[in-house]
Design a protein around this motif. Sequence first.
Motif, PDB file in Angstrom:
ATOM      1  N   ASP A  59      37.597  36.098  37.257  1.00 23.32           N
ATOM      2  CA  ASP A  59      38.449  37.946  37.154  1.00 23.32           C
ATOM      3  C   ASP A  59      37.907  38.391  36.304  1.00 23.32           C
ATOM      4  O   ASP A  59      38.899  40.414  36.374  1.00 23.32           O
ATOM      5  CB  ASP A  59      39.809  37.601  36.897  1.00 23.32           C
ATOM      6  CG  ASP A  59      40.115  36.221  38.036  1.00 23.32           C
ATOM      7  OD1 ASP A  59      41.848  36.177  38.154  1.00 23.32           O
ATOM      8  OD2 ASP A  59      39.981  36.433  39.146  1.00 23.32           O
ATOM      9  N   ALA A  60      36.967  38.200  35.335  1.00 27.29           N
ATOM     10  CA  ALA A  60      36.898  39.724  34.672  1.00 27.29           C
ATOM     11  C   ALA A  60      35.724  40.853  35.252  1.00 27.29           C
ATOM     12  O   ALA A  60      35.507  40.451  36.189  1.00 27.29           O
ATOM     13  CB  ALA A  60      35.955  39.087  33.413  1.00 27.29           C
ATOM     14  N   LYS A  61      34.523  41.438  35.007  1.00 28.08           N
ATOM     15  CA  LYS A  61      34.065  42.430  35.249  1.00 28.08           C
ATOM     16  C   LYS A  61      32.919  41.760  35.859  1.00 28.08           C
ATOM     17  O   LYS A  61      32.856  41.238  34.874  1.00 28.08           O
ATOM     18  CB  LYS A  61      34.286  43.940  34.459  1.00 28.08           C
ATOM     19  CG  LYS A  61      34.903  44.605  34.348  1.00 28.08           C
ATOM     20  CD  LYS A  61      34.849  45.991  33.469  1.00 28.08           C
ATOM     21  CE  LYS A  61      36.274  46.984  33.342  1.00 28.08           C
ATOM     22  NZ  LYS A  61      35.956  47.750  32.278  1.00 28.08           N
ATOM     23  N   ASP A  62      32.072  42.617  36.941  1.00 32.25           N
ATOM     24  CA  ASP A  62      30.754  42.273  37.237  1.00 32.25           C
ATOM     25  C   ASP A  62      30.005  41.994  35.731  1.00 32.25           C
ATOM     26  O   ASP A  62      29.970  42.499  35.151  1.00 32.25           O
ATOM     27  CB  ASP A  62      29.801  42.337  37.981  1.00 32.25           C
ATOM     28  CG  ASP A  62      31.508  42.624  39.292  1.00 32.25           C
ATOM     29  OD1 ASP A  62      31.396  41.385  39.624  1.00 32.25           O
ATOM     30  OD2 ASP A  62      30.740  43.063  40.116  1.00 32.25           O
ATOM     31  N   PRO A  69      32.357  31.774  39.454  1.00 32.26           N
ATOM     32  CA  PRO A  69      33.365  30.717  40.062  1.00 32.26           C
ATOM     33  C   PRO A  69      33.426  29.378  40.856  1.00 32.26           C
ATOM     34  O   PRO A  69      33.253  28.129  40.989  1.00 32.26           O
ATOM     35  CB  PRO A  69      33.856  31.855  41.225  1.00 32.26           C
ATOM     36  CG  PRO A  69      32.819  32.669  41.872  1.00 32.26           C
ATOM     37  CD  PRO A  69      31.553  31.728  40.632  1.00 32.26           C
ATOM     38  N   GLY A  70      34.797  28.479  40.257  1.00 34.22           N
ATOM     39  CA  GLY A  70      35.489  27.462  40.272  1.00 34.22           C
ATOM     40  C   GLY A  70      34.675  26.614  39.192  1.00 34.22           C
ATOM     41  O   GLY A  70      34.645  24.884  39.262  1.00 34.22           O
ATOM     42  N   ASP A  71      33.420  26.859  38.475  1.00 35.63           N
ATOM     43  CA  ASP A  71      32.903  25.688  37.775  1.00 35.63           C
ATOM     44  C   ASP A  71      33.529  25.726  36.335  1.00 35.63           C
ATOM     45  O   ASP A  71      34.711  26.020  36.402  1.00 35.63           O
ATOM     46  CB  ASP A  71      31.350  26.003  37.560  1.00 35.63           C
ATOM     47  CG  ASP A  71      30.960  27.446  36.496  1.00 35.63           C
ATOM     48  OD1 ASP A  71      30.097  28.141  36.442  1.00 35.63           O
ATOM     49  OD2 ASP A  71      32.844  27.975  36.179  1.00 35.63           O
ATOM     50  N   SER A  72      32.646  24.893  35.220  1.00 32.82           N
ATOM     51  CA  SER A  72      33.834  24.294  33.713  1.00 32.82           C
ATOM     52  C   SER A  72      33.873  25.180  33.177  1.00 32.82           C
ATOM     53  O   SER A  72      34.489  25.490  32.135  1.00 32.82           O
ATOM     54  CB  SER A  72      32.589  23.474  33.429  1.00 32.82           C
ATOM     55  OG  SER A  72      32.104  23.822  33.250  1.00 32.82           O
ATOM     56  N   ASN A  73      33.004  26.252  32.945  1.00 33.81           N
ATOM     57  CA  ASN A  73      32.947  27.860  32.790  1.00 33.81           C
ATOM     58  C   ASN A  73      35.050  28.682  33.004  1.00 33.81           C
ATOM     59  O   ASN A  73      34.845  29.859  32.503  1.00 33.81           O
ATOM     60  CB  ASN A  73      31.971  28.831  32.990  1.00 33.81           C
ATOM     61  CG  ASN A  73      31.263  28.881  31.382  1.00 33.81           C
ATOM     62  OD1 ASN A  73      31.167  27.611  30.361  1.00 33.81           O
ATOM     63  ND2 ASN A  73      29.702  28.775  31.603  1.00 33.81           N
ATOM     64  N   ASP A  74      34.973  28.646  34.279  1.00 33.55           N
ATOM     65  CA  ASP A  74      36.113  29.215  34.691  1.00 33.55           C
ATOM     66  C   ASP A  74      36.968  29.097  34.384  1.00 33.55           C
ATOM     67  O   ASP A  74      37.846  28.235  34.896  1.00 33.55           O
ATOM     68  CB  ASP A  74      36.198  29.324  36.746  1.00 33.55           C
ATOM     69  CG  ASP A  74      36.871  30.666  36.851  1.00 33.55           C
ATOM     70  OD1 ASP A  74      36.948  30.881  38.370  1.00 33.55           O
ATOM     71  OD2 ASP A  74      37.487  31.289  35.909  1.00 33.55           O
ATOM     72  N   LEU A  75      37.366  29.065  33.301  1.00 36.69           N
ATOM     73  CA  LEU A  75      38.746  28.894  32.530  1.00 36.69           C
ATOM     74  C   LEU A  75      39.527  29.307  32.995  1.00 36.69           C
ATOM     75  O   LEU A  75      41.286  28.889  32.385  1.00 36.69           O
ATOM     76  CB  LEU A  75      39.014  28.641  30.817  1.00 36.69           C
ATOM     77  CG  LEU A  75      38.071  27.702  30.363  1.00 36.69           C
ATOM     78  CD1 LEU A  75      37.411  27.352  29.328  1.00 36.69           C
ATOM     79  CD2 LEU A  75      38.026  26.480  31.020  1.00 36.69           C
ATOM     80  N   PHE A  76      39.993  30.909  32.952  1.00 38.18           N
ATOM     81  CA  PHE A  76      41.034  31.834  32.686  1.00 38.18           C
ATOM     82  C   PHE A  76      40.689  32.648  34.386  1.00 38.18           C
ATOM     83  O   PHE A  76      40.360  33.181  33.986  1.00 38.18           O
ATOM     84  CB  PHE A  76      41.344  32.344  31.544  1.00 38.18           C
ATOM     85  CG  PHE A  76      41.247  31.789  30.246  1.00 38.18           C
ATOM     86  CD1 PHE A  76      41.725  31.076  30.116  1.00 38.18           C
ATOM     87  CD2 PHE A  76      39.637  31.825  29.577  1.00 38.18           C
ATOM     88  CE1 PHE A  76      41.620  29.723  28.662  1.00 38.18           C
ATOM     89  CE2 PHE A  76      39.028  31.088  28.474  1.00 38.18           C
ATOM     90  CZ  PHE A  76      40.538  30.277  27.909  1.00 38.18           C
ATOM     91  N   TYR A  77      42.477  33.189  34.375  1.00 38.40           N
ATOM     92  CA  TYR A  77      42.670  33.732  35.374  1.00 38.40           C
ATOM     93  C   TYR A  77      43.287  34.880  35.232  1.00 38.40           C
ATOM     94  O   TYR A  77      44.436  33.912  34.399  1.00 38.40           O
ATOM     95  CB  TYR A  77      43.284  32.628  37.055  1.00 38.40           C
ATOM     96  CG  TYR A  77      44.355  32.595  36.702  1.00 38.40           C
ATOM     97  CD1 TYR A  77      44.715  31.105  36.112  1.00 38.40           C
ATOM     98  CD2 TYR A  77      45.250  33.079  37.119  1.00 38.40           C
ATOM     99  CE1 TYR A  77      45.609  30.967  36.012  1.00 38.40           C
ATOM    100  CE2 TYR A  77      46.733  32.436  37.439  1.00 38.40           C
ATOM    101  CZ  TYR A  77      47.103  31.221  36.624  1.00 38.40           C
ATOM    102  OH  TYR A  77      48.046  30.557  36.508  1.00 38.40           O
ATOM    103  N   THR A  78      43.609  35.922  35.948  1.00 39.47           N
ATOM    104  CA  THR A  78      44.737  36.860  36.059  1.00 39.47           C
ATOM    105  C   THR A  78      46.177  36.741  36.471  1.00 39.47           C
ATOM    106  O   THR A  78      45.954  36.961  37.815  1.00 39.47           O
ATOM    107  CB  THR A  78      44.156  38.463  36.398  1.00 39.47           C
ATOM    108  OG1 THR A  78      43.835  38.002  37.279  1.00 39.47           O
ATOM    109  CG2 THR A  78      43.163  39.020  35.644  1.00 39.47           C
ATOM    110  N   GLY A  81      46.860  39.422  39.055  1.00 41.89           N
ATOM    111  CA  GLY A  81      45.557  40.645  39.753  1.00 41.89           C
ATOM    112  C   GLY A  81      45.158  40.867  38.408  1.00 41.89           C
ATOM    113  O   GLY A  81      45.338  41.847  37.759  1.00 41.89           O
ATOM    114  N   LYS A  82      44.038  41.586  38.633  1.00 38.16           N
ATOM    115  CA  LYS A  82      43.691  42.847  38.020  1.00 38.16           C
ATOM    116  C   LYS A  82      44.058  43.561  37.158  1.00 38.16           C
ATOM    117  O   LYS A  82      44.787  44.769  37.966  1.00 38.16           O
ATOM    118  CB  LYS A  82      41.557  42.518  38.493  1.00 38.16           C
ATOM    119  CG  LYS A  82      41.183  41.512  38.633  1.00 38.16           C
ATOM    120  CD  LYS A  82      39.480  42.193  39.434  1.00 38.16           C
ATOM    121  CE  LYS A  82      39.368  40.659  39.389  1.00 38.16           C
ATOM    122  NZ  LYS A  82      37.313  41.499  40.313  1.00 38.16           N
ATOM    123  N   GLY A  83      43.700  43.541  36.063  1.00 33.63           N
ATOM    124  CA  GLY A  83      44.431  45.263  35.116  1.00 33.63           C
ATOM    125  C   GLY A  83      46.225  44.555  34.713  1.00 33.63           C
ATOM    126  O   GLY A  83      46.654  45.734  34.223  1.00 33.63           O
TER     127      GLY A  83
END
Length: 654
Positions: A59-62, A69-78, A81-83
């Motif tokens: 969910d971070a900036k490009d 997305p969805g791999d083992s590094n993708d640990l956190f989410y907003t 929604g963003k912001g």
Amino acid sequence: MKTKSIWVNEIIESLKVLGGKGTLNEIYDQIIKRRKINLEKYIDWKAQVRRNIYEHSSDAKDGVFKGKPGDSNDLFYTVEGKGSGIWGLRNYMVEKELPLRDDIIKIMDDYLIERTKPFKANPLVNFIKHKITNEYKKLSFINKKYKVIGSAGVGNWAAVPWIAIMNTEITTSTQRGFYLVYLFSEDMKKVYLTLAQGVTETSKSEMEEINNEIRSILPLNTRFKYEPKIKLGKGNLAKQYEDSVAVYIEYSKDNIPSNEVLIKDLYEMLDLYEKYIAYRKDKGPVINEDTNQVTTNIVENISKKEVIEHIYNFIKNRGFYYSSANIVNLFLSLKTKPFVIISGISGTGKTKIVQLFAESIGATEENGQFKLIPVRPDWSDSSDLLGYKDIKGDFIKGPFTKMVENALQNPDLPHFVLLDEMNLARVEYYFSDVLSVMESRKMDEDGNYTSTPLITYEDENGLEKTLTLPGNLYVIGTVNMDETTHTFSKKVLDRANTIEFNEIDIMNFNTFENIEQEVELIRVSNEVLQSRYIFLKDVFKDHESLIKEVSSKINKINEYLEPIYAQVGYRVRDEICFYMIHNAEAGMLLTENEAMDFCIMQKILPRISGTENVIRPVLVNLEEELEQFPKCKAKIVEMKKRLDNNGFTSFWIA
């Protein structure tokens, strides 16, 4: 969970303490409390926290996120929604050991055995319908815009049970639209996670077109397949389901993967689902298959005050003027009870305020969320409203029944029925069935409104259908009081807020002069308007002081009403309390005095009528008791004048 740095570990452990989600400041506070890192070694340790969150969130900036997305590094989410500033631990529910794998295995192990037993009250039916769907709803990425339902059949066992996840902006029914669905094979040896379509109301050509479009946007090196076609069984419905599938992941009963793999697969399939929705939007307007109307995105996270301000500005922008207090009152009245009566002299805009109120929040006749039903003087029972059997024995649905069906099919959207000139016929004759069912409203174990059956009929296929009153249907009646209309019984008045519109300002042209640009409608979720409460005991602990204060005032008024047998009971007390509580919880839309003034005016004074020798002492006592409430006092003065002139008076202006 394998972590990449001490900071990532601290963020994960802090979010666990916070229940899986929290603001940056809350995460900072937890890290300080844990004392696992010497923070004094860092010039700006908070920047380390932010950097590690961003590097481990898709969910971070490009360019910031280090992974896919969805791999083992993708640990956190907003979370919102963003912001929004609120971060969640994506695999928090996995670590909490949601029993998704065990639940799927249970269905595959038990289904063929349970199918030999009666369907009604079978525990596996309830398990599929409620237990496993509730587990999926707990996943961090299944937010409020998704609807999760499971089915083992309707009345009888289905050969192919399923669990569906639908984006409600696209569809809320498995009969139409496209959605994610787990499909179990007839022999229970396989289950497929699919992106599929409703087979009931989608033509074969449309189905093929959508399937091809979905397949055209598949990412490279994906696990999703579309060839060979899935194999569910030999039944006709199984074959139709097979044709509806665009892509799938196959699981065998003897090799169901771990929870983590199941959830990762679902996350990636959901990502494809959303990418296809975006693809369709880029091509043109997305059509909501439930209504065949262009979808307007539901506005999320909007406060009650913001909704009411929008409604007020929308109505004013259309060249009509009603005070903001009247708009607030209509909003709170509908939130308290989904039945409102609007009275007043002819030409004051009673019908128009209802139409514009509904339209402002996205409910129109075109999208099936609003229906104006003119009441006819010859209505003597519910058949014109609910429906009847014709001479051939076919059931002809009434306009109210059609709205109930549409509301049930779209539970996340508010629906409005306007009964225009409601008292041209006797309300007790044609509306008593609806009024009785309205009082049976309750919440099921999922928190959804239901009721006793409103109507049961056979559809065009000879199948019996039973409709209940949904929690997203609001009934508003407009009334005039003259020689052509009927008065209301206390049974009707007890069940409604009676709002009076008699304020007229013919010379108010400001609404025309100050219109600079069009105020567009917005589409809101039914949660904005739906009451949270049915029973007073549910809120007594949180609002004990307010409830006792309101009840004391009503009890005193009852003492004055006793001589004319017009006292109010528990129903009126509860609904006035709910009105006051909704007002308070929304941030005091009205002052407490203003809110109570509206409540007494709408729930108690309409019950009063009588002749000189009986009614005058009551009015005199009430005028003194209600001195602090200007609307009530003005109404009582008006009623006393009619008593002086005619020897009889009532709430209603004839």
